[in-house]
Design a protein around this motif. Structure first.
Motif, PDB file in Angstrom:
ATOM      1  N   GLY A   1      14.128   9.391  -4.430  1.00 53.60           N
ATOM      2  CA  GLY A   1      13.668  10.127  -5.256  1.00 53.60           C
ATOM      3  C   GLY A   1      12.642   9.449  -6.325  1.00 53.60           C
ATOM      4  O   GLY A   1      11.919   9.997  -7.165  1.00 53.60           O
ATOM      5  N   ARG A   2      12.730   7.934  -6.314  1.00 53.67           N
ATOM      6  CA  ARG A   2      11.881   7.467  -7.233  1.00 53.67           C
ATOM      7  C   ARG A   2      10.476   7.007  -6.676  1.00 53.67           C
ATOM      8  O   ARG A   2      10.305   7.080  -5.480  1.00 53.67           O
ATOM      9  N   ARG A   3       9.685   6.768  -7.696  1.00 60.50           N
ATOM     10  CA  ARG A   3       8.223   6.355  -7.475  1.00 60.50           C
ATOM     11  C   ARG A   3       8.176   4.924  -7.159  1.00 60.50           C
ATOM     12  O   ARG A   3       9.016   4.086  -7.734  1.00 60.50           O
ATOM     13  N   PRO A   4       7.207   4.431  -6.394  1.00 62.80           N
ATOM     14  CA  PRO A   4       7.244   3.018  -5.956  1.00 62.80           C
ATOM     15  C   PRO A   4       6.867   2.049  -7.184  1.00 62.80           C
ATOM     16  O   PRO A   4       7.628   1.013  -7.278  1.00 62.80           O
ATOM     17  N   HIS A   5       6.331   2.606  -8.439  1.00 64.77           N
ATOM     18  CA  HIS A   5       6.392   1.688  -9.785  1.00 64.77           C
ATOM     19  C   HIS A   5       7.544   1.629 -10.445  1.00 64.77           C
ATOM     20  O   HIS A   5       7.836   0.616 -11.152  1.00 64.77           O
ATOM     21  N   GLN A   6       8.420   2.254 -10.019  1.00 67.15           N
ATOM     22  CA  GLN A   6      10.069   2.193 -10.442  1.00 67.15           C
ATOM     23  C   GLN A   6      10.885   1.230  -9.671  1.00 67.15           C
ATOM     24  O   GLN A   6      12.181   0.942 -10.100  1.00 67.15           O
ATOM     25  N   LEU A   7      10.264   0.449  -8.647  1.00 65.31           N
ATOM     26  CA  LEU A   7      11.122  -0.007  -7.671  1.00 65.31           C
ATOM     27  C   LEU A   7      10.829  -1.740  -7.916  1.00 65.31           C
ATOM     28  O   LEU A   7       9.768  -2.107  -8.602  1.00 65.31           O
ATOM     29  N   SER A   8      11.681  -2.594  -7.616  1.00 60.10           N
ATOM     30  CA  SER A   8      11.651  -3.987  -7.767  1.00 60.10           C
ATOM     31  C   SER A   8      10.550  -4.448  -6.428  1.00 60.10           C
ATOM     32  O   SER A   8      10.587  -3.415  -5.448  1.00 60.10           O
ATOM     33  N   GLY A   9      10.239  -5.515  -6.426  1.00 58.10           N
ATOM     34  CA  GLY A   9       9.497  -6.006  -5.407  1.00 58.10           C
ATOM     35  C   GLY A   9       9.865  -6.210  -4.074  1.00 58.10           C
ATOM     36  O   GLY A   9       9.519  -5.533  -3.019  1.00 58.10           O
ATOM     37  N   GLY A  10      11.534  -6.256  -3.775  1.00 56.20           N
ATOM     38  CA  GLY A  10      12.153  -6.503  -2.789  1.00 56.20           C
ATOM     39  C   GLY A  10      12.264  -4.950  -2.273  1.00 56.20           C
ATOM     40  O   GLY A  10      12.253  -4.716  -1.028  1.00 56.20           O
ATOM     41  N   GLN A  11      12.461  -3.851  -3.182  1.00 52.06           N
ATOM     42  CA  GLN A  11      12.721  -2.614  -2.752  1.00 52.06           C
ATOM     43  C   GLN A  11      11.242  -1.852  -2.053  1.00 52.06           C
ATOM     44  O   GLN A  11      11.339  -1.404  -1.286  1.00 52.06           O
TER      45      GLN A  11
ATOM     46  N   GLY B   1      18.744   0.337   3.181  1.00 55.43           N
ATOM     47  CA  GLY B   1      19.635   0.473   2.165  1.00 55.43           C
ATOM     48  C   GLY B   1      18.833   1.017   0.981  1.00 55.43           C
ATOM     49  O   GLY B   1      19.144   0.513  -0.047  1.00 55.43           O
ATOM     50  N   LEU B   2      18.167   2.082   1.100  1.00 53.27           N
ATOM     51  CA  LEU B   2      17.472   2.639  -0.086  1.00 53.27           C
ATOM     52  C   LEU B   2      17.608   4.186  -0.378  1.00 53.27           C
ATOM     53  O   LEU B   2      16.788   4.978  -0.998  1.00 53.27           O
ATOM     54  N   THR B   3      18.930   4.482  -0.039  1.00 54.05           N
ATOM     55  CA  THR B   3      19.071   6.077   0.037  1.00 54.05           C
ATOM     56  C   THR B   3      19.222   6.453  -1.412  1.00 54.05           C
ATOM     57  O   THR B   3      18.763   7.402  -1.819  1.00 54.05           O
ATOM     58  N   GLU B   4      19.670   5.568  -2.222  1.00 57.20           N
ATOM     59  CA  GLU B   4      19.566   5.819  -3.766  1.00 57.20           C
ATOM     60  C   GLU B   4      18.168   6.119  -4.427  1.00 57.20           C
ATOM     61  O   GLU B   4      18.102   6.811  -5.243  1.00 57.20           O
ATOM     62  N   ALA B   5      17.373   5.349  -3.778  1.00 57.55           N
ATOM     63  CA  ALA B   5      16.224   5.240  -4.480  1.00 57.55           C
ATOM     64  C   ALA B   5      15.058   6.299  -3.823  1.00 57.55           C
ATOM     65  O   ALA B   5      14.006   6.250  -4.126  1.00 57.55           O
TER      66      ALA B   5
ATOM     67  N   ALA C   1       0.677  -1.167   0.015  1.00 59.68           N
ATOM     68  CA  ALA C   1       0.208  -0.157   0.008  1.00 59.68           C
ATOM     69  C   ALA C   1       0.796   1.203  -0.094  1.00 59.68           C
ATOM     70  O   ALA C   1       0.587   2.099   0.744  1.00 59.68           O
ATOM     71  N   LEU C   2       1.737   1.318  -0.738  1.00 62.71           N
ATOM     72  CA  LEU C   2       2.647   2.565  -0.844  1.00 62.71           C
ATOM     73  C   LEU C   2       1.690   3.576  -1.784  1.00 62.71           C
ATOM     74  O   LEU C   2       0.959   3.196  -2.529  1.00 62.71           O
ATOM     75  N   PHE C   3       2.062   4.831  -1.486  1.00 62.52           N
ATOM     76  CA  PHE C   3       1.311   5.822  -2.256  1.00 62.52           C
ATOM     77  C   PHE C   3       1.916   5.935  -3.635  1.00 62.52           C
ATOM     78  O   PHE C   3       2.970   6.575  -3.573  1.00 62.52           O
ATOM     79  N   PRO C   4       1.395   5.601  -4.653  1.00 65.35           N
ATOM     80  CA  PRO C   4       1.740   5.619  -6.075  1.00 65.35           C
ATOM     81  C   PRO C   4       2.254   7.003  -6.481  1.00 65.35           C
ATOM     82  O   PRO C   4       2.993   7.227  -7.354  1.00 65.35           O
ATOM     83  N   HIS C   5       1.422   8.025  -5.918  1.00 58.93           N
ATOM     84  CA  HIS C   5       1.810   9.417  -6.466  1.00 58.93           C
ATOM     85  C   HIS C   5       2.907  10.188  -5.701  1.00 58.93           C
ATOM     86  O   HIS C   5       3.199  11.368  -5.876  1.00 58.93           O
ATOM     87  N   MET C   6       3.507   9.353  -4.610  1.00 57.94           N
ATOM     88  CA  MET C   6       4.676  10.214  -3.848  1.00 57.94           C
ATOM     89  C   MET C   6       5.915   9.370  -4.357  1.00 57.94           C
ATOM     90  O   MET C   6       5.834   8.159  -4.513  1.00 57.94           O
ATOM     91  N   THR C   7       7.161   9.959  -4.011  1.00 52.85           N
ATOM     92  CA  THR C   7       8.282   9.371  -4.077  1.00 52.85           C
ATOM     93  C   THR C   7       8.564   8.536  -2.924  1.00 52.85           C
ATOM     94  O   THR C   7       7.606   8.507  -1.627  1.00 52.85           O
TER      95      THR C   7
END
Lengths: 346, 292
Positions: free
Chosen positions: A126-136, A120-124, A83-89
C-alpha cells in the motif's frame, strides 16, 4: 530464442552499434558488458522498442520483433532509474501491466500478491515509491517487470543504484528469481564483477562492437582481444611478438605463455594477478621478471602487491592469498606457469 | 569581570537582534508599503462600502444596510455572474485543450528550440493588451479579414463580432500563454522514462497519456486553468470591445456600477462576490497541490 543479426545504429557522427550479431538462448542469463557509451544500452532500447536500428534484424522465437511497437512486445524492461509511477502504490505499480492485458480483477490481484511475496514486499503493497528504500524500489521495479511473465526480461544496470551491501544481496536474489521464473534475462552492466557473478554468458562491448561472447570463466581466463584482456579483471599486459614458448616481450626477454599464434605475430601477453607467483630474488627460473615491491594493499582475503619491473611501463600486479611478508622496497622475482600466460593478437 | 562580559554579551545579542529586524525591514519595506497603500487600504474601503447606502447623486451615505447583498440575489445580476462563470469556464476549457498539446510538444523539443518556442509564446505580451484586443475587431468585423476570406471561398459573411463567441475567442487568445507556461513546466519535469515504462508494460500511447502523463502533470493543469479563469472571470475589456455590450460580464457590471450608475456600495458588493469566488478557487488549488 532471441536472434540479433547485423544491427547497426548511428546518432549523427557517433556509431552506437556497428553490425552487432548475438544469439541468446531460452532461459539464459545473458549479460551485455562494456564501458559507458559502448552501445549496450542502445541495444537494450532497441530490444524494448524505444529505438530503431538503422540496419539489421531482431527476431524473438523466429518472429520479427522490430516491426512491433513498444507496447506490443512480449519483452519487459527494468529501468536503471526504476521509473516507478510516483502517483501509484506499490500494488498499483505492479498491477499496471496486468491491467493493460485486460485480465479479470481477481486474477490481477492474485498475481500481484504472488509476485510481491516472491520479492518480499507484501507488507509494502500500500505504500508509494517515495516511501521505500532503494533496495525496495529495485524490487518493486523487478516485480512490475516479471509479473507480466515476459518471454524476455531486460535489466538496465539493475544494481547500480544500490549500495554495496544491498547489492550483494540483490545479486543472489536476482539469480534465484531467474531460476524460479525461468525467464530469459538480458542484463546490461558496466560492472564486470556483476556480469561475472550473474550471467551464464557475457558479451563484451566496445565502441559499438561485440568483442567477445563467452562464459564468465572463459572470458576471464582466455580473453581473445586486447580490449577484453584489459577490461575484464585487472590484468597484467605485456606487448611483444608471439614465439614458440610464449612472447618475446619488448625489452623484457621471453615470457612464458600458451600460444597458437604464428611466430612473430604482434601480440599481448595477459597474466591474471592471482596467477603470478612471488618469490625472493635469489630464486631462478625461465621467464622470470625481477623487480622491486612498490606498494602493498591488504583486502582481507587477498593482498595486492604491485611490483615495479624495469622495462615495464606499468607495475606488475600480483594477488596473494591472505597477508604477505613483502614490503615496499623488497626485491622480488615473478613467475607464472606457461598455461597462465594468454596470448592475445594485437 | 565575568559579570560585565555577560552584560555586554546580552547587549550585543539584543543589538544583533535589532539590526536583523532592521535588515528585514529594509528588504521587505518597499514592497510592504506598496501593498498596504495600494491593495490593503483600497480593499478595506471596498469591504467597508458594501454595508452602506448609495447617495442620491453618487457617493456614499454612511447608513448601515444589508440591501446591497439582497440585491446580489436579483436574477438580473445573478445571471450576469453565472454568465461570466460560463464564459470564463468555456475559455478555460478551450485554452486547456489548445494549450496542453502545445506545451507537450514544446517540452519535447530540443533544448535550443524550446527557448525559441517559449519566447514565441510570450511574445504577444510585449504588445499592449488593448491593441491586441482591437486587432480582433479588425479580424472579426463584418467586412473584416476573416469574413473577406470566407467570402472568397463562397461562405459567409457571418456575424463574428459582438457575441459570446467573440468574447471567448478574445479571452482564450489573451490568456493562452498563461495556460501554456505552467503546463510546459509540469510536462518538462516529467521523467520521460515513465512514459517508456508505461509503454513497456503494454499501455497504448492514449492509455499512457491518461494513466501516467495527465495525472502527473495535474498541478500544471490546475495552475494553468486558474491563471486563465481568474483574469477571464473578472475581465471587462474583452467583453466591452468584442461583446458589443450585449452580453455583459461581471467585470463590466462592476465598472458600470462605479463609473456610470455611481453606485459605489453595490459595485463594492459585486467586487466582493467576485473576490469570494476566486478565493474559493485558490483554496481548491492549494488543496489539490497539497494532495499531489
Amino acid at each position: 530464442m532471441l536472434q540479433i543479426t547485423g544491427v547497426s545504429r548511428r546518432f549523427g557522427d557517433v556509431t552506437a552499434l556497428s553490425d552487432v550479431s548475438l544469439e541468446i538462448r531460452q532461459g539464459e542469463f545473458f549479460a551485455l558488458l562494456g564501458p559507458s557509451g559502448c552501445g549496450k544500452t542502445t541495444l537494450l532500447r532497441i530490444l524494448a522498442g524505444f529505438e530503431s536500428p538503422d540496419a539489421g534484424s531482431v527476431t524473438l522465437d523466429g518472429a520479427d520483433l522490430l516491426g512491433r511497437p513498444a507496447h506490443r512486445r512480449p519483452v519487459n524492461l527494468m529501468f536503471q532509474s526504476y521509473a516507478l509511477f510516483p502517483h501509484m502504490t506499490v500494488a498499483k505499480n505492479v498491477a499496471y501491466g496486468l491491467e493493460r492485458e485486460r485480465l479479470p480483477k481477481a486474477e490481477v490481484r492474485t498475481r500481484v500478491g504472488e509476485v510481491l511475496e516472491k520479492v518480499g514486499l507484501t507488507e509494502a503493497a500500500g505504500r508509494r515509491p517515495h516511501q521505500l528504500s532503494g533496495g525496495q524500489r529495485q524490487r518493486v521495479a523487478l516485480a512490475r517487470a516479471i509479473v507480466k511473465r515476459p518471454r524476455l526480461l531486460l535489466l538496465d544496470e539493475p544494481l547500480s543504484a544500490l549500495d554495496k551491501q544491498v547489492r550483494a544481496e540483490m545479486q543472489l536474489e536476482l539469480k534465484r528469481l531467474q531460476h524460479e521464473v525461468g525467464i530469459t534475462f538480458v542484463v546490461v552492466t558496466h560492472d564486470q564483477e556483476e556480469a561475472m557473478s550473474l550471467a551464464d554468458r557475457i558479451a563484451v562491448f566496445n565502441a559499438g562492437r561485440v568483442e567477445q561472447v563467452d562464459e564468465p570463466v572463459a572470458l576471464y581466463e582466455r580473453p581473445r582481444t586486447p580490449f577484453v584482456a584489459g577490461f575484464v579483471g585487472a590484468g597484467n599486459l605485456f606487448p611483444g611478438r608471439a614465439c614458440a614458448v610464449g612472447l618475446a616481450a619488448d625489452g623484457l626477454g621471453v615470457l612464458p605463455g600458451a600460444s597458437d599464434l604464428p611466430d612473430g605475430t604482434s601480440a599481448l601477453l595477459a597474466v591474471r594477478p592471482e596467477r603470478v607467483r612471488l618469490a625472493p630474488e635469489t630464486a631462478e627460473g625461465a621467464g622470470t621478471l625481477r623487480g622491486e615491491v612498490a606498494d602493498v594493499s591488504f583486502y582481507g582475503g587477498v593482498s595486492h602487491v604491485s611490483v615495479a619491473v624495469p622495462g615495464c611501463e606499468r607495475p606488475v600486479l600480483v594477488a596473494v592469498q591472505g597477508a604477505t611478508r613483502a614490503r615496499p622496497g623488497t626485491r622480488v622475482a615473478l613467475s607464472w606457469a606457461p598455461e597462465d600466460g594468454v596470448l592475445v593478437p594485437q | 569581570m565575568t559579570g560585565s562580559t555577560v552584560v555586554s554579551g546580552a547587549a550585543a545579542a539584543s543589538r544583533s537582534r535589532r539590526s536583523r529586524a532592521l535588515g528585514r525591514l529594509v528588504f521587505l519595506g518597499p514592497g510592504l508599503a506598496y501593498l498596504v497603500a495600494f491593495l490593503l487600504i483600497p480593499l478595506a474601503l471596498v469591504l467597508g462600502y458594501t454595508v452602506f447606502r448609495r447617495g442620491r447623486f453618487g457617493g456614499v451615505v454612511y447608513e448601515v444596510t444589508g440591501e446591497n447583498f439582497t440585491r446580489l440575489l436579483d436574477p438580473l445580476y445573478l445571471e450576469v455572474v453565472l454568465g461570466s462563470l460560463k464564459l470564463a469556464t468555456i475559455a478555460t476549457v478551450i485554452a486547456l485543450l489548445a494549450g496542453y498539446p502545445t506545451a507537450y510538444l514544446i517540452a519535447r523539443l530540443p533544448r535550443r528550440w524550446k527557448t525559441v518556442a517559449l519566447v514565441a509564446i510570450v511574445l504577444p505580451f510585449w504588445t499592449n493588451f488593448l491593441v491586441r484586443v482591437y486587432a480582433w475587431i479588425v479580424l472579426l468585423s463584418g467586412p473584416g479579414l476573416l469574413n473577406g476570406a470566407l467570402e472568397k471561398i463562397g461562405l459567409g459573411p457571418y456575424e463574428l463580432l459582438y457575441g459570446q463567441g467573440a468574447i471567448v475567442t478574445g479571452l482564450v487568445y489573451s490568456y493562452l500563454p498563461l495556460m501554456v507556461l505552467p503546463l510546459y513546466a509540469a510536462i518538462e519535469r516529467l521523467d520521460p522514462q515513465l512514459r517508456e515504462a508505461s509503454a513497456n508494460l503494454g499501455a497504448s500511447p492514449a492509455r499512457t497519456f491518461f494513466s501516467v502523463t495527465l495525472p502527473l502533470t495535474r498541478s500544471g493543469v490546475v495552475t494553468g486553468c486558474l491563471f486563465v479563469f481568474v483574469p477571464s472571470f473578472g475581465n471587462f475589456i474583452v467583453p466591452e470591445l468584442l461583446g458589443g455590450g450585449r452580453s455583459i460580464m461581471v467585470g463590466n457590471l462592476i465598472r458600470d456600477q462605479f463609473l456610470k450608475a455611481r453606485d459605489w456600495p453595490f459595485g463594492s458588493t459585486l467586487a466582493l462576490a467576485l473576490l469570494a469566488v476566486l478565493i474559493v478557487l485558490l483554496l481548491l488549488q492549494a488543496w489539490s497541490a497539497r494532495r499531489a
